[in-house]
Design a protein around this motif. Structure first.
Motif, PDB file in Angstrom:
ATOM      1  N   MET A   1      -8.791  -0.926   2.549  1.00 59.44           N
ATOM      2  CA  MET A   1      -8.212   0.028   2.254  1.00 59.44           C
ATOM      3  C   MET A   1      -7.424   1.297   3.533  1.00 59.44           C
ATOM      4  O   MET A   1      -8.292   1.036   4.453  1.00 59.44           O
ATOM      5  CB  MET A   1      -8.848   1.165   1.374  1.00 59.44           C
ATOM      6  CG  MET A   1      -9.361   0.467  -0.132  1.00 59.44           C
ATOM      7  SD  MET A   1      -8.018   0.037  -0.995  1.00 59.44           S
ATOM      8  CE  MET A   1      -7.511   1.793  -1.471  1.00 59.44           C
ATOM      9  N   SER A   2      -6.580   1.818   3.318  1.00 55.39           N
ATOM     10  CA  SER A   2      -6.114   2.753   4.370  1.00 55.39           C
ATOM     11  C   SER A   2      -7.001   3.916   4.419  1.00 55.39           C
ATOM     12  O   SER A   2      -7.705   4.181   3.525  1.00 55.39           O
ATOM     13  CB  SER A   2      -4.633   2.950   4.266  1.00 55.39           C
ATOM     14  OG  SER A   2      -4.380   3.842   2.805  1.00 55.39           O
ATOM     15  N   ARG A   3      -6.603   4.621   5.654  1.00 51.47           N
ATOM     16  CA  ARG A   3      -7.278   5.827   5.556  1.00 51.47           C
ATOM     17  C   ARG A   3      -7.000   6.941   4.651  1.00 51.47           C
ATOM     18  O   ARG A   3      -5.821   6.909   3.942  1.00 51.47           O
ATOM     19  CB  ARG A   3      -6.890   6.424   6.981  1.00 51.47           C
ATOM     20  CG  ARG A   3      -7.486   5.861   8.265  1.00 51.47           C
ATOM     21  CD  ARG A   3      -7.116   6.557   9.483  1.00 51.47           C
ATOM     22  NE  ARG A   3      -5.788   6.005   9.990  1.00 51.47           N
ATOM     23  CZ  ARG A   3      -5.125   6.313  10.718  1.00 51.47           C
ATOM     24  NH1 ARG A   3      -5.478   7.464  11.657  1.00 51.47           N
ATOM     25  NH2 ARG A   3      -3.701   5.774  11.070  1.00 51.47           N
TER      26      ARG A   3
ATOM     27  N   ASP B   1       2.697  -4.094  -2.604  1.00 51.78           N
ATOM     28  CA  ASP B   1       3.086  -2.789  -2.597  1.00 51.78           C
ATOM     29  C   ASP B   1       2.859  -2.126  -1.355  1.00 51.78           C
ATOM     30  O   ASP B   1       1.534  -1.799  -1.162  1.00 51.78           O
ATOM     31  CB  ASP B   1       2.658  -2.058  -3.808  1.00 51.78           C
ATOM     32  CG  ASP B   1       3.062  -0.687  -4.036  1.00 51.78           C
ATOM     33  OD1 ASP B   1       3.840  -0.207  -2.930  1.00 51.78           O
ATOM     34  OD2 ASP B   1       2.688  -0.017  -5.063  1.00 51.78           O
ATOM     35  N   PRO B   2       3.688  -1.931  -0.482  1.00 48.16           N
ATOM     36  CA  PRO B   2       3.026  -1.565   0.929  1.00 48.16           C
ATOM     37  C   PRO B   2       2.488   0.029   0.581  1.00 48.16           C
ATOM     38  O   PRO B   2       1.642   0.374   1.517  1.00 48.16           O
ATOM     39  CB  PRO B   2       4.277  -1.434   1.663  1.00 48.16           C
ATOM     40  CG  PRO B   2       5.457  -1.610   0.718  1.00 48.16           C
ATOM     41  CD  PRO B   2       5.111  -2.291  -0.455  1.00 48.16           C
ATOM     42  N   PHE B   3       3.015   0.779  -0.376  1.00 42.27           N
ATOM     43  CA  PHE B   3       2.603   2.103  -0.498  1.00 42.27           C
ATOM     44  C   PHE B   3       1.084   2.139  -1.045  1.00 42.27           C
ATOM     45  O   PHE B   3       0.396   3.196  -1.039  1.00 42.27           O
ATOM     46  CB  PHE B   3       3.368   2.913  -1.454  1.00 42.27           C
ATOM     47  CG  PHE B   3       4.778   3.111  -0.810  1.00 42.27           C
ATOM     48  CD1 PHE B   3       5.029   4.190   0.145  1.00 42.27           C
ATOM     49  CD2 PHE B   3       5.714   2.106  -1.141  1.00 42.27           C
ATOM     50  CE1 PHE B   3       6.311   4.197   0.735  1.00 42.27           C
ATOM     51  CE2 PHE B   3       7.207   2.539  -0.558  1.00 42.27           C
ATOM     52  CZ  PHE B   3       7.406   3.383   0.361  1.00 42.27           C
ATOM     53  N   ALA B   4       0.643   1.094  -1.629  1.00 42.36           N
ATOM     54  CA  ALA B   4      -0.684   1.081  -2.041  1.00 42.36           C
ATOM     55  C   ALA B   4      -1.844   0.424  -0.996  1.00 42.36           C
ATOM     56  O   ALA B   4      -2.836   0.417  -1.102  1.00 42.36           O
ATOM     57  CB  ALA B   4      -0.936  -0.054  -3.228  1.00 42.36           C
ATOM     58  N   GLN B   5      -1.142  -0.195   0.162  1.00 43.07           N
ATOM     59  CA  GLN B   5      -1.770  -0.820   1.100  1.00 43.07           C
ATOM     60  C   GLN B   5      -2.049   0.137   2.355  1.00 43.07           C
ATOM     61  O   GLN B   5      -3.006  -0.234   3.280  1.00 43.07           O
ATOM     62  CB  GLN B   5      -1.308  -1.996   1.671  1.00 43.07           C
ATOM     63  CG  GLN B   5      -1.324  -3.047   0.518  1.00 43.07           C
ATOM     64  CD  GLN B   5      -0.421  -4.297   1.090  1.00 43.07           C
ATOM     65  OE1 GLN B   5       0.809  -4.167   1.145  1.00 43.07           O
ATOM     66  NE2 GLN B   5      -1.105  -5.475   0.941  1.00 43.07           N
ATOM     67  N   ALA B   6      -1.333   1.263   2.568  1.00 43.72           N
ATOM     68  CA  ALA B   6      -1.397   1.985   3.773  1.00 43.72           C
ATOM     69  C   ALA B   6      -0.759   3.297   3.442  1.00 43.72           C
ATOM     70  O   ALA B   6      -0.140   3.609   2.366  1.00 43.72           O
ATOM     71  CB  ALA B   6      -0.541   1.375   4.889  1.00 43.72           C
ATOM     72  N   SER B   7      -1.061   4.289   4.223  1.00 43.30           N
ATOM     73  CA  SER B   7      -0.495   5.616   4.134  1.00 43.30           C
ATOM     74  C   SER B   7       0.421   5.778   5.029  1.00 43.30           C
ATOM     75  O   SER B   7       0.748   5.484   6.144  1.00 43.30           O
ATOM     76  CB  SER B   7      -1.665   6.785   4.731  1.00 43.30           C
ATOM     77  OG  SER B   7      -1.225   8.011   4.886  1.00 43.30           O
ATOM     78  N   ILE B   8       1.785   6.001   4.406  1.00 41.69           N
ATOM     79  CA  ILE B   8       3.161   5.904   4.763  1.00 41.69           C
ATOM     80  C   ILE B   8       3.986   7.116   4.629  1.00 41.69           C
ATOM     81  O   ILE B   8       3.700   7.772   3.636  1.00 41.69           O
ATOM     82  CB  ILE B   8       3.884   4.631   4.175  1.00 41.69           C
ATOM     83  CG1 ILE B   8       3.063   3.504   4.344  1.00 41.69           C
ATOM     84  CG2 ILE B   8       5.136   4.560   4.830  1.00 41.69           C
ATOM     85  CD1 ILE B   8       3.389   2.468   3.364  1.00 41.69           C
ATOM     86  N   ALA B   9       4.646   7.739   5.847  1.00 39.44           N
ATOM     87  CA  ALA B   9       5.575   8.716   5.548  1.00 39.44           C
ATOM     88  C   ALA B   9       6.547   8.938   6.434  1.00 39.44           C
ATOM     89  O   ALA B   9       6.490   8.427   7.447  1.00 39.44           O
ATOM     90  CB  ALA B   9       4.597  10.141   5.973  1.00 39.44           C
ATOM     91  N   ASP B  10       7.617   9.410   6.136  1.00 37.62           N
ATOM     92  CA  ASP B  10       8.581   9.960   7.017  1.00 37.62           C
ATOM     93  C   ASP B  10       8.342  11.010   8.017  1.00 37.62           C
ATOM     94  O   ASP B  10       7.949  11.972   7.212  1.00 37.62           O
ATOM     95  CB  ASP B  10      10.093  10.113   6.242  1.00 37.62           C
ATOM     96  CG  ASP B  10      11.394  10.157   6.903  1.00 37.62           C
ATOM     97  OD1 ASP B  10      11.096  10.604   8.113  1.00 37.62           O
ATOM     98  OD2 ASP B  10      12.285   9.833   6.414  1.00 37.62           O
TER      99      ASP B  10
ATOM    100  N   ALA C   1      -3.802  -2.932   5.951  1.00 33.93           N
ATOM    101  CA  ALA C   1      -4.799  -3.302   5.132  1.00 33.93           C
ATOM    102  C   ALA C   1      -5.744  -4.204   5.240  1.00 33.93           C
ATOM    103  O   ALA C   1      -7.021  -4.381   5.342  1.00 33.93           O
ATOM    104  CB  ALA C   1      -4.108  -3.815   3.680  1.00 33.93           C
ATOM    105  N   ALA C   2      -5.427  -5.618   6.010  1.00 35.16           N
ATOM    106  CA  ALA C   2      -6.089  -6.302   6.886  1.00 35.16           C
ATOM    107  C   ALA C   2      -7.288  -6.065   7.787  1.00 35.16           C
ATOM    108  O   ALA C   2      -8.173  -6.191   7.608  1.00 35.16           O
ATOM    109  CB  ALA C   2      -5.432  -7.476   6.937  1.00 35.16           C
ATOM    110  N   GLN C   3      -6.801  -4.809   8.620  1.00 40.24           N
ATOM    111  CA  GLN C   3      -7.467  -4.313   9.800  1.00 40.24           C
ATOM    112  C   GLN C   3      -8.445  -3.411   9.097  1.00 40.24           C
ATOM    113  O   GLN C   3      -9.579  -3.322   9.480  1.00 40.24           O
ATOM    114  CB  GLN C   3      -6.487  -3.769  10.644  1.00 40.24           C
ATOM    115  CG  GLN C   3      -5.908  -4.527  11.517  1.00 40.24           C
ATOM    116  CD  GLN C   3      -4.917  -3.636  12.485  1.00 40.24           C
ATOM    117  OE1 GLN C   3      -4.562  -2.664  12.233  1.00 40.24           O
ATOM    118  NE2 GLN C   3      -4.877  -4.434  13.625  1.00 40.24           N
TER     119      GLN C   3
END
Length: 330
Positions: free
Chosen positions: A1-3, A87-96, A324-326
């Motif tokens: 899971m992401s941070r 779904d990249p948004f479910a795998q990592a914390s992403i923001a502009d 997510a893999a890391q």
């Protein structure tokens, strides 16, 4: 899971958490891929960054407007990939995180320093950048920020090698970022592949430099002869298992599909080939990526910016899957 993340915003009326990328697509501020707009980096895995600069073009300006229009067109994106079901948004914390800011837009060297400082801060915070240019001169300072400690491999998809020397007295132009990066030890030329190269030139200098330095140049004729799957395999062989950066110039795509660019070259990739090519680099240890040279004034339909936004989504899927893999327990 992401941070853990504070990038998910709250409805000011109800206090409930909600994700902008799941809202109706005509609502909210136009951000890259409808990601939240944030200023802090401490909660992020991946930062979406605009670089509205085209002071390095050799002929037709307009790429400074690329980030804004790609934000607009990326409102059309959805979250779950139709092929990978990712779904990249479910795998990592992403923001502009907005745009790079410049201290002196007319001083090319200071612009380069501003961009490098911005990406150095991202790198030190452990945040992976996905960027929208701007002209291709911006990739050199991005690499200055990300690869100062050790050279990285490079996947460069473009109509041009961008390894020319100084132009009109300046080395900070969109035809020379990878020559500068090679000379500065930011990229490993033996782990560099340039895909889709084509078009006549007034000098063979760029092609010769790439060849002499050890870069693998895959001209468009070879792409057509080998096929996309074989080109992907060749690129993966060259970059190996080490850290790698991916830079996608929209003029690698045929102007029939992407006319909105400053230096169009006929005979390029189709939109489908471009997406398949990027998708073929799943699993590589990417340290960042960019989409550059989208120049909206040359495409009133908006299709070039739409393709640029779609490519950003494909790249985001690669980066998020890597995050997510890391984060998975060993």
């Amino acid at each position: 899971m992401s941070r853990p993340t504070d990038a998910t915003r709250r409805n000011p009326a109800t206090g409930e958490r909600y994700a902008p990328h799941l809202e109706p697509r005509y609502r909210e501020i136009a951000t890259f891929l409808r990601a939240p707009l944030v200023e802090r980096l401490d909660a992020l895995d991946i930062a979406l960054v605009g670089i509205p600069f085209d002071g390095g073009v050799s002929n037709r300006p307009g790429a400074r407007l690329g980030p804004r229009e790609m934000r607009n067109q990326s409102s059309l994106m959805r979250s779950i990939h139709h092929v990978t079901r990712q779904d990249p948004f479910a795998q990592a914390s992403i923001a502009d995180i907005g745009d790079v800011r410049f201290s002196s837009i007319y001083d090319l060297e200071r612009v380069s320093d501003d961009i490098a400082a911005h990406y150095r801060a991202l790198h030190q915070a452990g945040v992976i950048p996905l960027s929208a240019g701007g002209d291709h001169s911006v990739t050199y300072p991005i690499l200055r920020g990300l690869a100062a400690d050790a050279p990285v491999g490079l996947i460069h998809i473009d109509a041009h090698t961008d390894t020319w020397d100084a132009f009109q007295g300046s080395k900070f132009h969109h035809g020379g970022p990878f020559r500068l990066a090679c000379e500065a030890g930011l990229i490993d030329p033996k782990r560099t592949v340039q895909i889709g190269i084509r078009g006549a030139q007034n000098t063979a200098q760029g092609w010769d430099y790439s060849d002499a330095s050890g870069m693998r140049v895959v001209f468009m004729e070879e792409v057509e002869a080998l096929g996309i799957e074989a080109v992907i395999a060749e690129a993966r062989r060259i970059v190996g298992d080490g850290p790698v950066y991916l830079s996608f110039d929209i003029d690698s795509v045929d102007p029939a599909f992407a006319p909105g660019t400053g230096t169009p070259e006929v005979g390029g990739l189709t939109s489908l080939q471009a997406l398949q090519l990027v998708r073929g680099f799943r699993g590589l240890p990417l340290v960042g990526a960019d989409v550059v040279e989208v120049a909206p004034p040359f495409d009133p339909t908006g299709n070039t910016a739409l393709l640029g936004a779609t490519l950003m989504y494909e790249l985001l899927c690669l980066l998020a899957e890597r995050c997510a893999a890391q984060a998975e327990p060993k």
